[in-house]
Design an enzyme around this catalytic site. Structure first.
Site, PDB file in Angstrom:
ATOM      1  N   PRO A 133       0.843  -1.210   0.000  1.00  0.00           N
ATOM      2  CA  PRO A 133       0.000   0.000   0.000  1.00  0.00           C
ATOM      3  C   PRO A 133       0.870   1.248   0.000  1.00  0.00           C
ATOM      4  CG  PRO A 133       0.087  -0.967   2.198  1.00  0.00           C
ATOM      5  CD  PRO A 133       0.822  -1.906   1.291  1.00  0.00           C
ATOM      6  N   MET A 134       0.614   2.154  -0.933  1.00  0.00           N
ATOM      7  CA  MET A 134       1.357   3.417  -0.990  1.00  0.00           C
ATOM      8  C   MET A 134       0.389   4.541  -1.341  1.00  0.00           C
ATOM      9  SD  MET A 134       5.152   2.929  -2.587  1.00  0.00           S
ATOM     10  CE  MET A 134       5.545   4.592  -2.051  1.00  0.00           C
ATOM     11  N   GLY A 148       7.299  -1.578  -2.670  1.00  0.00           N
ATOM     12  CA  GLY A 148       6.630  -0.293  -2.747  1.00  0.00           C
ATOM     13  C   GLY A 148       7.408   0.738  -3.527  1.00  0.00           C
ATOM     14  N   GLY A 167      10.249  -3.767   3.059  1.00  0.00           N
ATOM     15  CA  GLY A 167      11.383  -2.895   3.336  1.00  0.00           C
ATOM     16  C   GLY A 167      12.606  -3.208   2.503  1.00  0.00           C
ATOM     17  N   CYS A 193       2.112   2.976   9.703  1.00  0.00           N
ATOM     18  CA  CYS A 193       2.344   4.225   8.973  1.00  0.00           C
ATOM     19  C   CYS A 193       3.044   5.252   9.860  1.00  0.00           C
ATOM     20  CB  CYS A 193       1.027   4.793   8.460  1.00  0.00           C
ATOM     21  SG  CYS A 193       1.217   6.370   7.584  1.00  0.00           S
ATOM     22  N   LYS A 222      -0.305  -4.935   9.122  1.00  0.00           N
ATOM     23  CA  LYS A 222       1.034  -4.473   8.750  1.00  0.00           C
ATOM     24  C   LYS A 222       1.599  -3.648   9.904  1.00  0.00           C
ATOM     25  CE  LYS A 222       3.595  -2.673   4.775  1.00  0.00           C
ATOM     26  NZ  LYS A 222       4.435  -1.578   5.248  1.00  0.00           N
TER      27      LYS A 222
END
Length: 380
Positions: free
Chosen positions: A63-64, A271, A249, A147, A186
């Site tokens: 998700p971005m 991502g 990551g 986030c 997440k």
């Protein structure tokens, strides 16, 4: 390596220890890995029956916000991505009927399997949002507990949930009790610092409450995207829990995918490396380190995807809005083009399909006329 099966009671989405009497509700989570080549024979299924999600390779689009919208996710799906995540969806926005939030949450069949990532800190909002995401057709619910953006943290959401484990588990429990599709979470490795004992206790609690998988970005919330992901934490967490761990990551090349899988991850999220570089998906899935922008053919294929992306954006949002939203993407597509500042200035003046297509055509003519395209450095 075969993971154990867990029953899925008819009244709940929670996983519990195996029970012969619940065979009709098995959550089928399987992973087969040939350790001589961790990508050979890959097969991961999360869920059961019609709710199951089957993956035939381990690369997932993360998700971005502001990047992985439906038009771009459609491009990624065309290139092989089987599961992608939505941009962050405000659970309160869904609860209050925000039109903007509902647009972000939309799902179209052309993007393939979709995980709706919701954020919030109130169980009632998250529960309602999860139900709506299931009704809209998403295949999995993901709770954002990682986030690092300030505007999310000040609400007690995203990475801030790590600071209040009881609230995090209450939110997760409310969502698990609300839907029948798989639920994931997440997280990051801590808030300010990594504290091994409390973190591993939290991971065990999350695993035992009944999630289908855990996505871990092994940086703290305070780190943001600075420094390097602490990959060794994937080894520890994957050996601690019985649900699949998805590593996030610093995934840029196929070697990163292999490294995470050898550490025990069941799949990886990609991502930032995909911003303006959708063809990277092919290298992550199939291997190879060849720079596609080192040849004329590669440049043309790269910009072909940009054109397709523009068309999807216009079809999805309407012409003017679709072109305006596409500007940032075109900036990422051309970030390695010599004279990119000049190109970027031109990008932010286009507002129609014809103007944007003409600009891409001009960029292609200029780019492919460079005497040695191989001099363009390939890195992200």
């Amino acid at each position: 390596m075969l993971l154990p099966h867990y029953p899925w009671p008819s009244h709940s989405n929670r996983a519990h220890p195996p029970d012969e009497g619940c065979s009709d509700y098995i959550i089928d989570i399987r992973l087969r890995v040939n350790m001589e080549d961790v990508l050979t024979g890959f097969d991961l299924t999360v869920g059961s029956g019609d709710a199951g999600i089957s993956l035939h390779h381990p690369v997932i689009a993360s998700p971005m916000a502001g990047v992985f919208d439906p038009p771009y996710r459609r491009i990624l799906h065309d290139l092989g991505i089987e599961l992608s995540y939505t941009e962050m969806i405000s659970s309160r926005g869904i609860y209050e009927g925000s039109g903007k939030t509902e647009e972000i949450a939309g799902w179209i069949p052309e993007i393939g399997c979709s995980a709706a990532q919701i954020f919030g800190s109130e169980p009632v909002y998250l529960s309602h949002a999860a139900k709506e995401m299931e009704r809209m057709g998403h295949h999995m619910i993901d709770i954002n507990a990682g986030c690092p953006k300030r505007k999310v943290l000040v609400q007690g959401s995203g990475g801030a949930l790590i600071r209040t484990p009881e609230r995090l588990l209450a939110c997760l429990g409310a969502v698990l009790d609300s839907v029948r599709i798989p639920v994931s979470i997440k997280i990051r490795s801590g808030y300010h610092t990594f504290e091994k004992g409390p973190f591993l206790d939290l991971v065990k609690d999350i695993s035992s409450i009944g999630v289908s998988c855990i996505a871990l970005h092994p940086r703290t919330v305070a780190q943001g995207f600075r420094g390097s992901a602490e990959r060794g934490l994937i080894d520890e967490v994957s050996s601690l829990v019985d649900v699949p761990v998805i590593a996030s990551g610093d995934v840029r090349e196929r070697s990163d995918v292999v490294d995470y899988l050898r550490r025990g991850a069941r799949a990886v999220m990609v991502g930032r490396a995909l911003m303006g570089d959708p063809l990277r998906v092919k290298r992550l899935i199939n291997g190879g380190t060849h720079d596609p922008l080192s040849t004329v053919e590669g440049i043309r294929e790269h910009l072909k995807r940009a054109r397709e992306h523009l068309v999807h954006s216009v079809n999805h949002y309407g012409e003017r809005r679709g072109c305006v939203r596409f500007r940032s993407h075109l900036g990422w597509y051309t970030a390695r083009f010599p004279g990119r500042k000049r190109i970027r200035d031109r990008i932010f003046h286009v507002s129609s399909t014809d103007e944007t297509m003409d600009l891409i055509d001009n960029i292609e003519r200029e780019w492919t006329s460079i005497p040695s395209t191989g001099n363009i450095k390939y890195s992200r």
